[in-house]
Write a protein that holds these residues in place. Sequence first.
Motif, short mmCIF file in Angstrom:
data_model
loop_
_atom_site.label_atom_id
_atom_site.label_comp_id
_atom_site.label_asym_id
_atom_site.label_seq_id
_atom_site.Cartn_x
_atom_site.Cartn_y
_atom_site.Cartn_z
N LYS A 143 68.90 34.25 11.74
CA LYS A 143 69.98 34.85 10.95
C LYS A 143 69.57 36.28 10.65
CE LYS A 143 72.44 34.52 6.56
NZ LYS A 143 73.78 34.67 7.06
N SER B 97 69.30 30.05 -0.07
CA SER B 97 70.44 29.60 -0.90
C SER B 97 71.21 28.46 -0.25
CB SER B 97 71.37 30.79 -1.16
OG SER B 97 72.46 30.39 -1.95
N GLU B 98 71.30 28.47 1.07
CA GLU B 98 72.03 27.43 1.79
C GLU B 98 71.36 26.07 1.69
OE1 GLU B 98 72.79 28.62 5.84
OE2 GLU B 98 73.39 30.64 5.20
N GLU C 231 69.66 34.53 1.56
CA GLU C 231 70.86 33.80 2.01
C GLU C 231 70.49 32.47 2.65
OE1 GLU C 231 73.78 37.65 2.86
OE2 GLU C 231 72.67 36.77 4.53
N ILE D 140 67.29 40.18 2.10
CA ILE D 140 68.59 39.56 1.80
C ILE D 140 68.84 38.35 2.70
CG2 ILE D 140 71.10 39.93 1.91
CD1 ILE D 140 70.50 42.85 0.96
N SER D 141 68.49 38.43 3.97
CA SER D 141 68.67 37.29 4.87
C SER D 141 67.83 36.09 4.43
CB SER D 141 68.31 37.68 6.31
OG SER D 141 69.23 38.63 6.80
#
Length: 192
Positions: A182, A15-16, A12, A8-9
Motif C-alpha cells: 500500500k 487502522s484497517e 492506514e 501515513i500508509s
Amino acid sequence: MIPRNIYISNLEIASEFKAIPGDVVECGVWKGGMIAGIAEVVGKKKYFLFDSFEGLPQAAEIDGINAINWQNNTSGENYFDNCTAEEQYANEAMVLTGFDFKLIKGWFDETLSHTPFVSSISILRLDADWYDSTLTCLKYLFPKVSKGGVVIIDDYYTWDGCSRAVHFYLNSINSSSRIQSKDGVAFIIKND
C-alpha cells in the motif's frame, strides 16, 4: 526518520486491522514515533515494543551491499548513529498516548524467545532491517499473529536481507499468505 507518506500508509494499514483480536507489537522502535502514531489510530490495546536501543547489529553479506555500505558510511545523512536511540524517547512517546504498553530492551534473539506475555497479535510491525533480525522476529511472533491479522514490514523494499528473510520464512512454513503493498509499504495478512 520515516517519510510522511510512508508514515501515513503505516497508520492506514494498522487502522484497517484494529478490530482483529490481539495485541500490537513493534520490533525496531527507535524513538517510538511510529508505534505511538499507531496507538493513536488503533486505540485501546496492549502495546509491546522490542528494541535493543543500541543500534543495529552488523550487516552481513545476505543483507546486501547497500546495507553494508550504509552501515559503513557513519557520516551519512541517514545514519542516525546506526539507528541508536535512548529508550526514554520511546517511553515518552507511548506515555503520551495513554495506552498500556511494555518496553522490552534487548536483541531480538535474546528477548523474543521469552514472550509468554504476548499471547495473540493483531498488528505486528517489523522494523528489523537485516535478514537475521527479521527472520528471528517472524520465527517467534508470526505464529502468534491472529488469523486475519497483519504484519507490516518496514524494510521490505529497502534492504535485501529483509525481503530474503520474509520469503524464506513464508516458504519454510508453507504459508499461502501473500506480500501486499500500500503506497510503498509491504504487509502480509495472515490467512493460515
